[in-house]
Design a protein around this motif. Structure first.
Motif, PDB file in Angstrom:
ATOM      1  N   LYS A  86       0.834  -1.205   0.000  1.00  0.00           N
ATOM      2  CA  LYS A  86       0.000   0.000   0.000  1.00  0.00           C
ATOM      3  C   LYS A  86       0.867   1.252   0.000  1.00  0.00           C
ATOM      4  N   VAL A  87       1.984   1.191   0.721  1.00  0.00           N
ATOM      5  CA  VAL A  87       2.923   2.309   0.721  1.00  0.00           C
ATOM      6  C   VAL A  87       3.521   2.492  -0.672  1.00  0.00           C
ATOM      7  N   ALA A  88       3.862   1.382  -1.321  1.00  0.00           N
ATOM      8  CA  ALA A  88       4.421   1.445  -2.681  1.00  0.00           C
ATOM      9  C   ALA A  88       3.422   2.054  -3.655  1.00  0.00           C
ATOM     10  N   GLN A  89       2.166   1.635  -3.559  1.00  0.00           N
ATOM     11  CA  GLN A  89       1.131   2.161  -4.446  1.00  0.00           C
ATOM     12  C   GLN A  89       0.912   3.652  -4.211  1.00  0.00           C
ATOM     13  N   LEU A  90       0.891   4.055  -2.947  1.00  0.00           N
ATOM     14  CA  LEU A  90       0.697   5.461  -2.624  1.00  0.00           C
ATOM     15  C   LEU A  90       1.861   6.304  -3.135  1.00  0.00           C
ATOM     16  N   HIS A  91       3.074   5.787  -2.983  1.00  0.00           N
ATOM     17  CA  HIS A  91       4.234   6.535  -3.472  1.00  0.00           C
ATOM     18  C   HIS A  91       4.190   6.707  -4.983  1.00  0.00           C
TER      19      HIS A  91
END
Length: 238
Positions: A86-91
């Protein structure tokens, strides 16, 4: 039947707890940010990533996957740590990175679903965190096209690696959280070579990665005694 449960819940929890810090360059993930240009340029120098379909196995928060997409690759990053993904997608949304997607799936499950689908597969700093690294290597070999390339990086298992990668990095320099690596899970180059040979991945090049704690400088060398990277190519004929 393909192995789809090749993970350690403790390892997943460990990285999930730190997920919100993946893109903080002063966090526990600072070493990954600092070595990323080295490993990216090494990969791109051996196989130009522009226009290729690339899979990043164990992508975590997407540090390598994002940078490979910025080199012009169409990248799929996979991991089993939901929070990190989720952090990767948000970034990717915030940085407006084009050409990168993320998915929560194991390498083994994706290999059963999409065999021979990728020009390049990367699996960096991940093999030493799973119960059965040979299974991951097998999945990477299944996922890459004949003639395609698979890149690994991991940590050697010897006294020097114990001193530098565990005692030094985790307990003396506090570069990584204590308990990040377990000595018994570290992998000798000869063991990785055997895993690769069984699944028709031919060794092309091996590099060591060294670090000077005084200058905080990383560089690639011929010394594979601690951290090392391996470039392989899938045989055209099985």
């Amino acid at each position: 039947m393909p192995k789809t449960q090749n993970f350690d819940p403790t390892e997943l929890a460990k990285f999930s707890d730190l997920a919100h810090r993946w893109w903080d360059k002063d966090s526990e993930f600072r070493p990954l940010h600092e070595i990323n240009p080295l490993r990216l340029d090494w990969i791109d120098g051996l196989v130009s990533l522009n226009g290729l379909r690339v899979l990043d196995v164990g992508c975590g928060g997407g540090i390598l996957a994002d940078s490979m997409a910025r080199k012009g690759a169409a990248v799929l990053g996979i991991d089993l740590a939901s929070k990190a993904l989720k952090v990767a997608q948000l970034h990717a949304l915030e940085a407006q990175t084009q050409g990168v997607e993320y998915r929560e799936v194991s390498a083994e499950a994706l290999a059963a679903e999409q065999p021979g689908s990728f020009d390049v597969v990367t699996c960096m700093e991940m093999l030493e965190h799973v119960p059965d690294p040979a299974s991951v290597v097998n999945a990477c070999a299944a996922l890459v096209k004949p003639g395609g390339h698979v890149f690994f990086s991991t940590i050697n298992r010897n006294a020097k690696a114990f001193l530098f990668a565990i005692v030094g990095a985790e307990y003396l320099l506090n570069m990584l959280p204590r308990g990040t690596h377990e000595y018994a899970k570290l992998i000798k180059p000869s063991e990785l070579a055997r895993y690769c040979r069984v699944v028709n991945l031919d060794f092309l090049e091996t590099k060591g990665m060294e670090y000077n704690p005084l200058t905080r400088h990383y560089w690639l060398s011929a010394d594979t005694g601690v951290n090392y990277l391996v470039a392989t190519q899938k045989s055209q004929v099985a």
